[in-house]
Design a protein around this motif. Structure first.
Motif, mmCIF file in Angstrom:
data_model
loop_
_atom_site.group_PDB
_atom_site.id
_atom_site.type_symbol
_atom_site.label_atom_id
_atom_site.label_comp_id
_atom_site.label_asym_id
_atom_site.label_seq_id
_atom_site.Cartn_x
_atom_site.Cartn_y
_atom_site.Cartn_z
ATOM 1 N N ASP A 294 58.861 36.297 19.910
ATOM 2 C CA ASP A 294 57.613 37.102 19.965
ATOM 3 C C ASP A 294 56.655 36.026 20.085
ATOM 4 N N ASN A 295 55.392 36.390 20.665
ATOM 5 C CA ASN A 295 54.164 35.605 20.676
ATOM 6 C C ASN A 295 54.382 34.369 21.604
ATOM 7 N N SER A 296 55.144 34.395 22.633
ATOM 8 C CA SER A 296 55.673 33.215 23.433
ATOM 9 C C SER A 296 54.642 32.753 24.353
ATOM 10 N N PHE A 297 53.819 33.608 25.135
ATOM 11 C CA PHE A 297 52.979 33.470 26.193
ATOM 12 C C PHE A 297 51.777 33.769 26.007
ATOM 13 N N ASP A 298 50.898 32.738 26.981
ATOM 14 C CA ASP A 298 49.406 33.158 26.948
ATOM 15 C C ASP A 298 48.982 34.160 28.330
ATOM 16 N N LEU A 299 49.963 34.259 28.977
ATOM 17 C CA LEU A 299 49.975 35.112 30.142
ATOM 18 C C LEU A 299 51.195 35.821 30.767
ATOM 19 N N VAL A 300 51.096 36.992 31.246
ATOM 20 C CA VAL A 300 52.399 37.472 31.938
ATOM 21 C C VAL A 300 51.890 38.137 32.988
ATOM 22 N N THR A 301 52.612 37.610 34.422
ATOM 23 C CA THR A 301 52.221 38.228 35.669
ATOM 24 C C THR A 301 53.182 39.497 35.900
ATOM 25 N N TRP A 302 52.966 40.568 36.304
ATOM 26 C CA TRP A 302 53.889 41.667 36.630
ATOM 27 C C TRP A 302 53.545 42.203 37.996
ATOM 28 N N CYS A 303 53.643 41.476 39.157
ATOM 29 C CA CYS A 303 52.957 41.871 40.228
ATOM 30 C C CYS A 303 54.180 42.242 41.341
ATOM 31 N N GLU A 304 53.923 43.485 41.843
ATOM 32 C CA GLU A 304 54.682 44.001 42.669
ATOM 33 C C GLU A 304 56.372 44.562 42.251
ATOM 34 N N VAL A 305 56.101 44.877 40.851
ATOM 35 C CA VAL A 305 57.436 45.167 40.394
ATOM 36 C C VAL A 305 57.454 46.668 39.799
ATOM 37 N N ILE A 306 56.383 46.910 39.081
ATOM 38 C CA ILE A 306 56.462 48.376 38.376
ATOM 39 C C ILE A 306 56.786 49.473 39.190
ATOM 40 N N GLU A 307 56.530 49.633 40.722
ATOM 41 C CA GLU A 307 56.585 50.494 41.358
ATOM 42 C C GLU A 307 58.079 50.555 41.676
ATOM 43 N N HIS A 308 58.833 49.640 41.419
ATOM 44 C CA HIS A 308 60.482 49.511 41.931
ATOM 45 C C HIS A 308 61.074 50.319 40.494
ATOM 46 N N LEU A 309 60.458 50.387 39.426
ATOM 47 C CA LEU A 309 61.348 50.699 38.207
ATOM 48 C C LEU A 309 61.742 52.246 38.506
ATOM 49 N N THR A 310 62.818 52.667 37.899
ATOM 50 C CA THR A 310 63.390 53.944 38.139
ATOM 51 C C THR A 310 63.361 54.875 36.848
ATOM 52 N N GLU A 311 63.096 54.325 35.678
ATOM 53 C CA GLU A 311 63.142 54.920 34.492
ATOM 54 C C GLU A 311 61.901 54.860 33.382
ATOM 55 N N ASN A 312 61.839 53.803 32.881
ATOM 56 C CA ASN A 312 60.750 53.427 31.774
ATOM 57 C C ASN A 312 60.297 52.394 31.846
ATOM 58 N N PRO A 313 59.043 52.112 32.393
ATOM 59 C CA PRO A 313 57.850 51.196 32.343
ATOM 60 C C PRO A 313 57.509 51.155 30.844
ATOM 61 N N VAL A 314 57.672 52.044 30.052
ATOM 62 C CA VAL A 314 57.023 51.723 28.636
ATOM 63 C C VAL A 314 57.966 50.777 27.954
ATOM 64 N N HIS A 315 59.258 50.819 28.248
ATOM 65 C CA HIS A 315 60.114 49.718 27.663
ATOM 66 C C HIS A 315 59.820 48.240 28.025
ATOM 67 N N THR A 316 59.364 48.023 29.301
ATOM 68 C CA THR A 316 58.851 46.717 29.817
ATOM 69 C C THR A 316 57.578 46.436 29.196
ATOM 70 N N LEU A 317 56.682 47.571 29.206
ATOM 71 C CA LEU A 317 55.275 46.935 28.607
ATOM 72 C C LEU A 317 55.619 46.704 26.932
ATOM 73 N N ALA A 318 56.671 47.395 26.391
ATOM 74 C CA ALA A 318 56.843 47.065 24.841
ATOM 75 C C ALA A 318 56.976 45.511 24.703
ATOM 76 N N GLU A 319 58.356 45.143 25.421
ATOM 77 C CA GLU A 319 58.503 43.729 25.735
ATOM 78 C C GLU A 319 57.491 42.670 26.165
ATOM 79 N N ILE A 320 56.748 43.122 27.165
ATOM 80 C CA ILE A 320 55.657 42.260 27.332
ATOM 81 C C ILE A 320 54.713 42.056 26.304
#
Length: 409
Positions: A124-150
């Protein structure tokens, strides 16, 4: 001999810099196509990435083929942690890049995991920045899980930068009106499974998803990163961006860019009906927390039969169960009791391990909770409780009950 200067404001120097890198099996023609097509996008990404005075730590989700990686490490003040996804299940990817012209050599190491399903391998609380570029459009099921982990791995106040194609871009609308297909072509031969676009977003959808999950939007824009292919396309873009957008409030430029921040507020598991079919969502069950607060993380933890989310006069969120209300928790530490905060119902609160149909009753408590008065009902857990085995809380009632929260101690 000094290497030539490189400036993020000079696209020609950036192109020269990126094209200078060599690696095994590099195809000159393909590399040039990638850089020429991607550079307008990558420059916009840089404009959205903050540049801290103090050295920060950044997580790049989806690093290969490392063009944004090269630009981030050159122009932004972060130590980078790189990630990828390997269809063959390998735990990491390694790639050595060398630029004789600029005297630079790097060995990039990507940790591989499924960002749509796995727990990120970072505290938890490891990063000052997360870049998520040109990825979300490839997800097939659940972007909410990814946003929760970010959200989990970002520090409070940390930034999330997203780029993705605009589903309502004027060029796609023009293709549709002309009877042409607007969907992504098949990607036979792509090195990464799932490289084809699965679901694109509008700016309103993307910002709603982020805000609904608990982020605050710092900057969001639709930007035409490529020139129009013809005079007619240029006219059509102008009409969509300057006339139609004023009538509809829509955004029609080619690409979306968002910078959001993690606040002190908890992450909310938000599944907007514009993105998720609510009928199928009723079957979604993915317990991952030892506590459930309705309105924040209830959706992955409750089974069918619950009413819509409501709020009492004080703003406290709750749902009403049917005659039977099922809630699942994932508790990884020893616990001796579960407590349900409820109102407006009578019946029995039970705790179980389901064990694939071999049910084990851990404890039960009768309750009679007056309407409008939140009551804590505690269920003692027997020594049969197994940490890590999903804890099934069942409310067996006469006519339903309002539930706000379930905790364990």
């Amino acid at each position: 001999m000094q290497p030539p200067p490189v400036s993020e404001r000079d696209p020609e120097s950036l192109e020269r810099y990126l094209l200078s890198f060599r690696w095994p099996y590099r195809n000159e023609e393909v590399h040039r196509i990638l850089v020429n097509g991607g550079l307008p996008l990558w420059r916009q990404v840089l404009r959205f990435v903050p540049n801290p005075k103090e050295r920060g730590r950044a997580l790049e989700l989806g690093s290969p083929p490392f063009h944004i990686t090269l630009l981030l490490q050159r122009f932004r003040n972060y130590d980078l942690v790189l990630t990828g996804y390997a269809a063959d299940g390998r735990p990491e990817l390694r790639q050595q890049l060398e630029s004789p012209e600029f005297g630079e050599t790097y060995e990039f190491v990507c940790t591989c995991f499924n960002a749509e399903a796995d727990t990120f391998p970072y505290p938890d609380n490891s990063f000052d920045l997360v870049t998520w570029c040109e990825v979300i459009e490839h997800l097939t099921e659940n972007p909410v899980h990814t946003l929760a982990e970010i959200h989990r791995v970002l520090k409070p106040g940390g930034a999330l930068v997203i780029s993705t194609p605009n589903a309502s871009r004027a060029d796609s609308i023009a293709n549709f009106l002309a009877g042409r297909n607007i969907y992504d072509p098949y990607h036979l031969g792509a090195p990464l499974k799932g490289s084809r676009h699965s679901r694109e977003y509008t700016l309103a959808e993307l910002t709603d998803l982020l805000e609904g999950c608990g982020y605050t939007i710092e900057r969001a824009a639709d930007i035409d990163i490529y020139p129009p292919a013809s005079r007619n396309r240029r006219i059509f873009r102008w009409l969509m961006n300057n006339v139609v957008s004023r009538i509809t409030g829509g955004h029609y430029r080619y690409h979306l860019f968002v910078r959001a921040r993690k606040t002190d507020a908890p992450f909310r598991w938000y599944f907007p009906p514009s993105l998720f079919d609510l009928g199928h969502l009723a079957f979604y069950m993915a317990p991952r927390h030892p506590e459930v607060t309705f309105g924040i993380n209830d959706v992955p933890h409750i089974a069918m039969g619950w009413g819509d989310l409501q709020r009492d006069p004080s703003g406290r969120a709750y749902r009403r169960s049917g005659q039977v209300g099922d809630i699942y928790l994932l508790v990884r530490e020893p616990r001796t009791a579960a407590t349900v905060t409820l109102a407006g119902g009578r019946g029995e609160a039970q705790a179980w391990h389901d064990n694939g149909g071999n049910l084990v009753l851990l404890g039960s408590t009768r309750f009679d909770a007056p309407p409008g008065r939140w009551t804590d009902v505690t269920i003692p857990l027997s020594a049969d409780f197994e940490p890590g085995n999903p804890l099934h809380i069942r409310l067996d009632t006469e006519a339903g009950v309002d539930v706000h929260r379930v905790t364990t101690t």
